[in-house]
Motif scaffolding. Structure first.
Motif, mmCIF file in Angstrom:
data_model
loop_
_atom_site.group_PDB
_atom_site.id
_atom_site.type_symbol
_atom_site.label_atom_id
_atom_site.label_comp_id
_atom_site.label_asym_id
_atom_site.label_seq_id
_atom_site.Cartn_x
_atom_site.Cartn_y
_atom_site.Cartn_z
ATOM 1 N N GLU A 1 146.165 47.318 49.870
ATOM 2 C CA GLU A 1 147.582 47.057 49.659
ATOM 3 C C GLU A 1 148.139 47.937 48.543
ATOM 4 N N GLU A 2 147.433 49.030 48.265
ATOM 5 C CA GLU A 2 147.842 50.003 47.255
ATOM 6 C C GLU A 2 147.770 49.446 45.843
ATOM 7 N N GLY A 3 146.820 48.560 45.604
ATOM 8 C CA GLY A 3 146.549 48.052 44.271
ATOM 9 C C GLY A 3 145.225 48.579 43.753
ATOM 10 N N ILE A 4 144.753 48.031 42.632
ATOM 11 C CA ILE A 4 143.470 48.449 42.055
ATOM 12 C C ILE A 4 142.471 47.294 42.032
ATOM 13 N N SER A 5 142.887 46.125 42.486
ATOM 14 C CA SER A 5 142.015 44.942 42.548
ATOM 15 C C SER A 5 141.638 44.423 41.165
ATOM 16 N N PHE A 6 142.550 44.556 40.182
ATOM 17 C CA PHE A 6 142.358 43.838 38.932
ATOM 18 C C PHE A 6 142.509 42.343 39.202
ATOM 19 N N ARG A 7 141.919 41.551 38.341
ATOM 20 C CA ARG A 7 141.996 40.106 38.519
ATOM 21 C C ARG A 7 143.319 39.559 37.987
ATOM 22 N N ASP A 8 143.893 38.656 38.752
ATOM 23 C CA ASP A 8 144.949 37.814 38.216
ATOM 24 C C ASP A 8 144.246 36.638 37.538
ATOM 25 N N LEU A 9 144.262 36.598 36.219
ATOM 26 C CA LEU A 9 143.414 35.680 35.475
ATOM 27 C C LEU A 9 143.773 34.215 35.721
ATOM 28 N N SER A 10 145.020 33.913 35.981
ATOM 29 C CA SER A 10 145.402 32.525 36.253
ATOM 30 C C SER A 10 144.748 32.029 37.537
ATOM 31 N N ARG A 11 144.811 32.835 38.593
ATOM 32 C CA ARG A 11 144.183 32.442 39.857
ATOM 33 C C ARG A 11 142.662 32.479 39.751
ATOM 34 N N PHE A 12 142.129 33.428 39.014
ATOM 35 C CA PHE A 12 140.686 33.479 38.818
ATOM 36 C C PHE A 12 140.196 32.253 38.046
ATOM 37 N N ASN A 13 140.969 31.823 37.065
ATOM 38 C CA ASN A 13 140.641 30.612 36.309
ATOM 39 C C ASN A 13 140.591 29.396 37.233
ATOM 40 N N GLN A 14 141.561 29.278 38.117
ATOM 41 C CA GLN A 14 141.584 28.157 39.049
ATOM 42 C C GLN A 14 140.406 28.209 40.005
ATOM 43 N N ALA A 15 140.022 29.408 40.454
ATOM 44 C CA ALA A 15 138.880 29.546 41.350
ATOM 45 C C ALA A 15 137.572 29.180 40.644
ATOM 46 N N MET A 16 137.453 29.532 39.366
ATOM 47 C CA MET A 16 136.270 29.162 38.595
ATOM 48 C C MET A 16 136.159 27.650 38.430
ATOM 49 N N LEU A 17 137.272 27.002 38.146
ATOM 50 C CA LEU A 17 137.265 25.543 38.007
ATOM 51 C C LEU A 17 136.965 24.859 39.332
ATOM 52 N N ALA A 18 137.462 25.422 40.434
ATOM 53 C CA ALA A 18 137.145 24.862 41.752
ATOM 54 C C ALA A 18 135.644 24.945 42.032
ATOM 55 N N LYS A 19 134.999 26.010 41.569
ATOM 56 C CA LYS A 19 133.545 26.130 41.714
ATOM 57 C C LYS A 19 132.834 25.010 40.972
ATOM 58 N N GLN A 20 133.315 24.666 39.793
ATOM 59 C CA GLN A 20 132.718 23.574 39.026
ATOM 60 C C GLN A 20 132.890 22.247 39.752
ATOM 61 N N VAL A 21 134.074 22.020 40.328
ATOM 62 C CA VAL A 21 134.311 20.780 41.068
ATOM 63 C C VAL A 21 133.427 20.709 42.304
ATOM 64 N N ARG A 22 133.237 21.844 42.975
ATOM 65 C CA ARG A 22 132.378 21.861 44.167
ATOM 66 C C ARG A 22 130.943 21.496 43.797
ATOM 67 N N ARG A 23 130.459 21.948 42.660
ATOM 68 C CA ARG A 23 129.120 21.571 42.214
ATOM 69 C C ARG A 23 129.015 20.068 41.971
ATOM 70 N N LEU A 24 130.039 19.503 41.341
ATOM 71 C CA LEU A 24 130.022 18.071 41.066
ATOM 72 C C LEU A 24 130.050 17.260 42.354
#
Length: 551
Positions: free
Chosen positions: A375-398
């Motif tokens: 999409e003509e980007g560089i694939s840097f992370r959007d930290l807000s969405r990455f933060n939410q994805a990390m927390l979802a990983k923690q919930v999935r483990r629980l």
């Protein structure tokens, strides 16, 4: 030594000993050799690989580090919950305190005789103990004096930090501090302790072998001091009182705090302490707490700006270093959006600028740089969405491991009568819990239920059809189904209404490989949700303007 080890019960069974002492197979040896890097320290050997399989039975459940299936963040999150409950306790008659221990030169001070006795009391076979002790005691040293090596000498204690067996030995040693000899002997319980399943009225709360939570009185402090002294004598360990801290509940008077801290010989900890790399308490000013992430990132980028770097080199450094700095905290906390914006600004200044403190024109917005390369980007992370994805990983483990210590602790406090997907915010929740709810929302919007007994699926809310749409009806009445759902969905519902009362409803993640949740897939789902919401907002704005012009 026997007085300390007398309370240790054998946990290694005869079947385990037969497995540990069996002849080594060719497959085990080949597997160990293939994991040896030519230019790094040796990886796990055959003995280590065998011990891993029985580690969950041998060690205490409060140990999480280096244990397969466990994560170091489990102990950090439990500790945060403990500090939060201690902070909420305002009872003057039943005050408590959390005591964080720090060991001085822990690896270097382990007495070999104590390690050997500990393994025998746990139940290891004598041949296995002898084999391990030969590995431990076979070390020798030679000192260079004026460039010439002197005579060899052998130590009598200490463990090699790079040895893959060393951290296992610490698990064995810590069992001596987790036995029934630990306080408290108080027969009453704090009101908040009843919500913690791993806290008993006759023993203190122990997390990771280094964090105790006990009653705030001189008798309890005396018992702790006695235990520490005995443990130091027999194990060779030494408590570092300068780095050990104590955290009191709000109901403990200042005079009693000073008295107990002096008895233990440690300093009182305020609200700005940390445990296992995360803050021990987060107040109202969350931006102030997490500003240190911005400071660390800015310092790192300033060091790089003194060098001439091409664009490709900057991209690698941003992805591999700058955006990796907040990853650990993002797996536990919902970082404020203001902090995420500051982190993005630091990365953008480094990407577009060259000299120190130089600000140049940004030819593309950061949101466009975070888009995929197609999409003509560089694939840097959007930290807000990455933060939410990390927390979802923690919930999935629980959700997947409901018997873990962290899952049972959170369930007892926040959702004792249902599961984490039905849990509410609760009264006076910790910042850890409110952060997990952020990840739970993302997981709930992307997951699909696999129908079992139907007890956990909510009508009108949860998706359970194979394509991620549709709802559950309690009765298999196709007439009611036709009344509620469109005709195009009736045949799908009819083929999926086979209830099985012997199985629980299960969730799966249809957006990743093998229906397994990954942070990468969660990040992409969060991006899709964000784009859909932006489009909806734009339509509403255009509709509002259209109605205004039409009027």
């Amino acid at each position: 030594m026997e007085e300390v080890l007398s309370s240790i019960e054998p946990v290694v069974t005869e079947q385990m000993n037969r497995y540990l002492t069996a002849p080594y197979t060719q497959e085990e040896i080949v597997h160990a050799l293939k994991h040896m890097h030519p230019f790094k320290a040796p990886g796990p050997d055959v003995i280590t690989n065998r011990l891993k399989l029985i580690l969950l039975v041998i060690i205490h459940e409060s140990q999480s580090a280096f244990v397969p299936g466990h994560h170091i963040t489990y102990n950090a999150l439990i500790a945060f919950e403990i500090f939060h409950m201690v902070k909420l306790n305002k009872d003057r008659a039943h005050g408590v305190f959390a005591f964080k221990l720090d060991m001085a030169k822990a690896y270097d001070r382990v007495e070999w005789c104590f390690l050997e006795s500990m393994m025998r009391h746990i139940g290891f076979h004598s041949s296995m103990v002898d084999l391990i002790m030969r590995c431990v005691t076979s070390v020798f040293f030679r000192v260079l004096v004026n460039g010439f090596p002197r005579a060899e000498f052998e130590p009598s204690r200490g463990l090699h930090k790079g040895d893959p067996l060393s951290h296992f030995f610490f698990f064995f040693l810590r069992r001596s501090t987790l036995g029934p000899t630990t306080p408290s002997r108080n027969k009453e319980a704090c009101s908040w302790s009843e919500n913690l399943p791993y806290y008993t009225k006759n023993e203190p709360l122990v997390v990771c072998g280094r964090l105790y939570c006990v009653w705030a009185n001189a008798a309890e402090v005396g018992i702790i001091s006695t235990i520490m002294e005995r443990y130091e004598v027999v194990s060779g360990q030494k408590v570092n009182l300068e780095k050990s801290t104590i955290f009191f509940s709000g109901g403990v008077t200042p005079d009693l705090r000073l008295e107990l801290a002096n008895l233990l010989g440690v300093q009182c900890q305020g609200q700005r302490g940390s445990y296992l790399g995360i803050p021990s308490s987060v107040g109202r000013s969350k931006v102030e707490i997490f500003q240190m992430l911005v400071d660390r990132t800015r310092k790192k980028s300033k060091d790089w700006k003194r060098r001439f770097l091409f664009g490709a080199g900057k991209i690698v450094l941003i992805k591999a270093v700058l955006q990796a700095i907040p990853t650990y905290l993002m797996s536990s906390f919902a970082i404020p959006k203001q902090i995420c914006q500051r982190l993005n600004s630091v990365a953008a200044n480094f990407f577009w600028g060259q000299k120190l403190d130089e600000r140049r024109i940004r030819w593309k917005s950061w949101n466009k740089l975070c888009m995929a390369k197609v999409e003509e980007g560089i694939s840097f992370r959007d930290l807000s969405r990455f933060n939410q994805a990390m927390l979802a990983k923690q919930v999935r483990r629980l959700a997947k491991n409901e018997t873990s210590l962290l899952a049972r602790s959170l369930k007892a406090r926040y959702f004792p009568r249902n599961d984490i997907f039905l849990a509410s915010k609760a009264h006076k929740p910790s910042f850890v819990w409110t952060s997990l709810l952020v990840g739970r929302d993302l997981l709930a919007r992307g997951m699909v239920w696999h129908l079992g007994d139907g007890a956990r699926i909510r009508i009108g809310i949860d998706a359970w059809l194979p394509d991620g749409r549709g709802n559950y009806l309690e009765a298999q009445d196709m007439g009611r189904v036709a009344e509620v759902f469109p005709s195009t969905e009736v045949w799908k519902i009819a083929s999926n209404l086979a209830l099985d009362s012997t199985k629980r409803d299960r969730i799966f993640w249809p957006h990743g490989r093998g229906n397994v949740y990954t942070v990468k897939s969660g990040y992409h789902v969060a991006g899709e949700i964000h784009r859909r919401e932006r489009k909806l907002q734009l339509r509403l704005i255009l509709a509002a303007y259209g109605n205004g012009f039409g009027g």
